[in-house]
Design a protein around this motif. Structure first.
Motif, PDB file in Angstrom:
ATOM      1  N   VAL A   8       1.046  28.605  -1.950  1.00 53.89           N
ATOM      2  CA  VAL A   8       0.937  27.184  -1.657  1.00 53.89           C
ATOM      3  C   VAL A   8       1.019  26.413  -2.966  1.00 53.89           C
ATOM      4  CG1 VAL A   8      -1.615  27.207  -1.738  1.00 53.89           C
ATOM      5  CG2 VAL A   8      -0.418  25.378  -0.496  1.00 53.89           C
ATOM      6  N   ALA A   9       1.667  25.264  -2.912  1.00 55.70           N
ATOM      7  CA  ALA A   9       1.692  24.353  -4.054  1.00 55.70           C
ATOM      8  C   ALA A   9       1.549  22.927  -3.543  1.00 55.70           C
ATOM      9  CB  ALA A   9       2.979  24.500  -4.857  1.00 55.70           C
ATOM     10  N   ILE A  10       0.823  22.123  -4.285  1.00 49.09           N
ATOM     11  CA  ILE A  10       0.581  20.733  -3.925  1.00 49.09           C
ATOM     12  C   ILE A  10       0.771  19.879  -5.166  1.00 49.09           C
ATOM     13  CG2 ILE A  10      -1.082  19.078  -2.978  1.00 49.09           C
ATOM     14  CD1 ILE A  10      -2.591  21.647  -1.896  1.00 49.09           C
ATOM     15  N   VAL A  11       1.526  18.816  -5.010  1.00 47.09           N
ATOM     16  CA  VAL A  11       1.779  17.869  -6.093  1.00 47.09           C
ATOM     17  C   VAL A  11       1.196  16.525  -5.679  1.00 47.09           C
ATOM     18  CG1 VAL A  11       3.559  16.655  -7.391  1.00 47.09           C
ATOM     19  CG2 VAL A  11       3.864  19.067  -6.847  1.00 47.09           C
ATOM     20  N   LEU A  12       0.347  15.948  -6.511  1.00 53.70           N
ATOM     21  CA  LEU A  12      -0.192  14.615  -6.231  1.00 53.70           C
ATOM     22  C   LEU A  12       0.717  13.567  -6.859  1.00 53.70           C
ATOM     23  CD1 LEU A  12      -4.077  14.802  -6.658  1.00 53.70           C
ATOM     24  CD2 LEU A  12      -2.736  14.862  -4.556  1.00 53.70           C
ATOM     25  N   LEU A  13       1.181  12.652  -6.019  1.00 50.73           N
ATOM     26  CA  LEU A  13       2.094  11.596  -6.442  1.00 50.73           C
ATOM     27  C   LEU A  13       1.386  10.254  -6.294  1.00 50.73           C
ATOM     28  CD1 LEU A  13       5.222  11.462  -7.209  1.00 50.73           C
ATOM     29  CD2 LEU A  13       5.549  10.675  -4.864  1.00 50.73           C
ATOM     30  N   ALA A  14       1.362   9.467  -7.371  1.00 49.33           N
ATOM     31  CA  ALA A  14       0.751   8.134  -7.339  1.00 49.33           C
ATOM     32  C   ALA A  14       1.657   7.170  -8.074  1.00 49.33           C
ATOM     33  CB  ALA A  14      -0.640   8.150  -7.975  1.00 49.33           C
ATOM     34  N   GLN A  15       1.974   6.062  -7.413  1.00 48.06           N
ATOM     35  CA  GLN A  15       2.865   5.060  -8.005  1.00 48.06           C
ATOM     36  C   GLN A  15       4.179   5.678  -8.478  1.00 48.06           C
ATOM     37  OE1 GLN A  15       1.993   1.765  -7.840  1.00 48.06           O
ATOM     38  NE2 GLN A  15       0.242   2.591  -6.711  1.00 48.06           N
ATOM     39  N   GLY A  16       4.670   6.631  -7.700  1.00 49.69           N
ATOM     40  CA  GLY A  16       5.949   7.245  -8.011  1.00 49.69           C
ATOM     41  C   GLY A  16       5.921   8.284  -9.106  1.00 49.69           C
ATOM     42  N   GLN A  28      10.651   5.979  -1.745  1.00 54.58           N
ATOM     43  CA  GLN A  28       9.783   4.812  -1.902  1.00 54.58           C
ATOM     44  C   GLN A  28      10.466   3.724  -2.726  1.00 54.58           C
ATOM     45  OE1 GLN A  28       6.382   7.074  -3.489  1.00 54.58           O
ATOM     46  NE2 GLN A  28       5.176   6.288  -1.769  1.00 54.58           N
ATOM     47  N   GLU A  29      11.139   4.144  -3.789  1.00 52.63           N
ATOM     48  CA  GLU A  29      11.839   3.180  -4.644  1.00 52.63           C
ATOM     49  C   GLU A  29      12.982   2.512  -3.887  1.00 52.63           C
ATOM     50  OE1 GLU A  29      14.476   3.169  -8.797  1.00 52.63           O
ATOM     51  OE2 GLU A  29      13.441   4.982  -8.139  1.00 52.63           O
ATOM     52  N   ASP A  30      13.782   3.297  -3.153  1.00 53.40           N
ATOM     53  CA  ASP A  30      14.920   2.736  -2.438  1.00 53.40           C
ATOM     54  C   ASP A  30      14.463   1.795  -1.324  1.00 53.40           C
ATOM     55  OD1 ASP A  30      16.674   4.052  -4.067  1.00 53.40           O
ATOM     56  OD2 ASP A  30      17.117   5.663  -2.658  1.00 53.40           O
ATOM     57  N   LEU A  31      13.419   2.162  -0.606  1.00 49.91           N
ATOM     58  CA  LEU A  31      12.899   1.279   0.436  1.00 49.91           C
ATOM     59  C   LEU A  31      12.404  -0.035  -0.154  1.00 49.91           C
ATOM     60  CD1 LEU A  31      10.952   3.811   2.684  1.00 49.91           C
ATOM     61  CD2 LEU A  31      12.940   2.452   3.381  1.00 49.91           C
ATOM     62  N   SER A  32      11.717   0.053  -1.286  1.00 50.73           N
ATOM     63  CA  SER A  32      11.190  -1.155  -1.931  1.00 50.73           C
ATOM     64  C   SER A  32      12.322  -2.083  -2.353  1.00 50.73           C
ATOM     65  CB  SER A  32      10.345  -0.768  -3.146  1.00 50.73           C
ATOM     66  OG  SER A  32       9.207  -0.038  -2.750  1.00 50.73           O
ATOM     67  N   GLN A  33      13.386  -1.505  -2.917  1.00 50.85           N
ATOM     68  CA  GLN A  33      14.492  -2.331  -3.402  1.00 50.85           C
ATOM     69  C   GLN A  33      15.323  -2.903  -2.262  1.00 50.85           C
ATOM     70  OE1 GLN A  33      16.710   0.010  -6.243  1.00 50.85           O
ATOM     71  NE2 GLN A  33      15.122  -0.161  -7.806  1.00 50.85           N
ATOM     72  N   ARG A  34      15.574  -2.103  -1.235  1.00 51.74           N
ATOM     73  CA  ARG A  34      16.431  -2.559  -0.131  1.00 51.74           C
ATOM     74  C   ARG A  34      15.775  -3.653   0.702  1.00 51.74           C
ATOM     75  NH1 ARG A  34      18.578   3.107   2.556  1.00 51.74           N
ATOM     76  NH2 ARG A  34      19.478   4.036   0.666  1.00 51.74           N
ATOM     77  N   TYR A  35      14.456  -3.571   0.858  1.00 49.25           N
ATOM     78  CA  TYR A  35      13.770  -4.471   1.793  1.00 49.25           C
ATOM     79  C   TYR A  35      12.733  -5.366   1.120  1.00 49.25           C
ATOM     80  CZ  TYR A  35      16.097  -1.486   5.153  1.00 49.25           C
ATOM     81  OH  TYR A  35      17.043  -0.798   5.855  1.00 49.25           O
ATOM     82  N   ALA A  36      12.792  -5.457  -0.208  1.00 47.69           N
ATOM     83  CA  ALA A  36      11.883  -6.324  -0.963  1.00 47.69           C
ATOM     84  C   ALA A  36      10.427  -6.062  -0.594  1.00 47.69           C
ATOM     85  CB  ALA A  36      12.236  -7.794  -0.730  1.00 47.69           C
ATOM     86  N   LEU A  37      10.079  -4.777  -0.593  1.00 44.26           N
ATOM     87  CA  LEU A  37       8.718  -4.359  -0.259  1.00 44.26           C
ATOM     88  C   LEU A  37       7.994  -3.918  -1.517  1.00 44.26           C
ATOM     89  CD1 LEU A  37       9.547  -2.047   2.777  1.00 44.26           C
ATOM     90  CD2 LEU A  37       8.321  -4.212   2.913  1.00 44.26           C
TER      91      LEU A  37
END
Length: 211
Positions: A26-34, A166-175
């Motif tokens: 098992v491996a887990i990566v914590l992602l925060a703010q990209g 997350q980055e693409d969604l933010s840029q495409r939809y001004a989120l």
């Protein structure tokens, strides 16, 4: 870290815990703010036999897991590492079942909701020739993270894919950054309705800010 998302990958002896398959790694990566902010990885000993096919696929041998920590110990450590962070996996229907099954055997409740980067990629990147992790990484020109079908390399790749989504969604939809709750709703939305739904979501969010 309340804003973190835990991206997980399992290597296993088979396709389903309902059919007797067990986790081998098992491996887990914590992602925060990209960004990746922490990692957890371990082989685990379950006494389940690893077939030659699985060894060829993953590189994990019976000898390797014989010297690994017991699965229950690894899973309790993994659960502490994740805490209550929401989770993401590439093909979450697979990894979530092993998360739940292995935690149950360790006597730990599995309380984390799962989002799936396969479902999300079909909505966000419908033009991709394939929605497998490796093919998506090549389609989006994501950097290599190591050998495929080892848990940490695949978790790192899935985390890189999630950050790009997350980055693409933010840029495409001004989120603002697309957080886990939004991803959970988006994966249940049809591709045809996704654009309109996200526009409504962005408008409602902007109205809330103005109010």
């Amino acid at each position: 870290m309340s804003s973190a998302i835990a991206v997980i990958d399992f290597e296993t002896t088979g396709m389903s815990p309902a059919q007797g398959a067990r986790a081998t790694e098992v491996a887990i990566v914590l992602l925060a703010q990209g960004r990746v902010v922490d990692r957890f990885q371990s082989l685990m000993q379950t006494e389940a036999w690893i077939s030659p096919f699985i060894t060829d696929l993953t590189g994990i041998t019976n000898a390797m897991v014989r010297s690994a920590p017991p699965a229950a110990q690894v899973m309790r450590e993994a659960a502490r590492f994740v805490g209550r962070a929401p989770m993401v996996a590439h093909n979450a229907s697979f990894d979530s079942k092993f998360w739940q099954a292995e935690l149950a055997l360790a006597g730990v409740a599995a309380v984390q909701p799962f989002a799936c980067t396969v479902l999300l990629s079909r909505r966000i990147y419908p033009e991709a020739p394939s929605h497998s992790l490796g093919n998506l990484a090549r389609h989006l020109h994501l950097p290599s993270t190591g050998r495929a079908h080892r848990a940490l390399a695949d978790a790192e790749m899935a985390a890189a894919l999630l950050a790009r989504m997350q980055e693409d969604l933010s840029q495409r939809y001004a989120l603002p950054r697309a957080e886990h709750e939004l991803l959970m709703q988006l994966q249940r939305c049809t591709r045809a309705k996704m654009g309109g739904w996200l526009q409504q979501y962005a408008a409602a969010l902007a109205q809330t800010r103005l109010g």
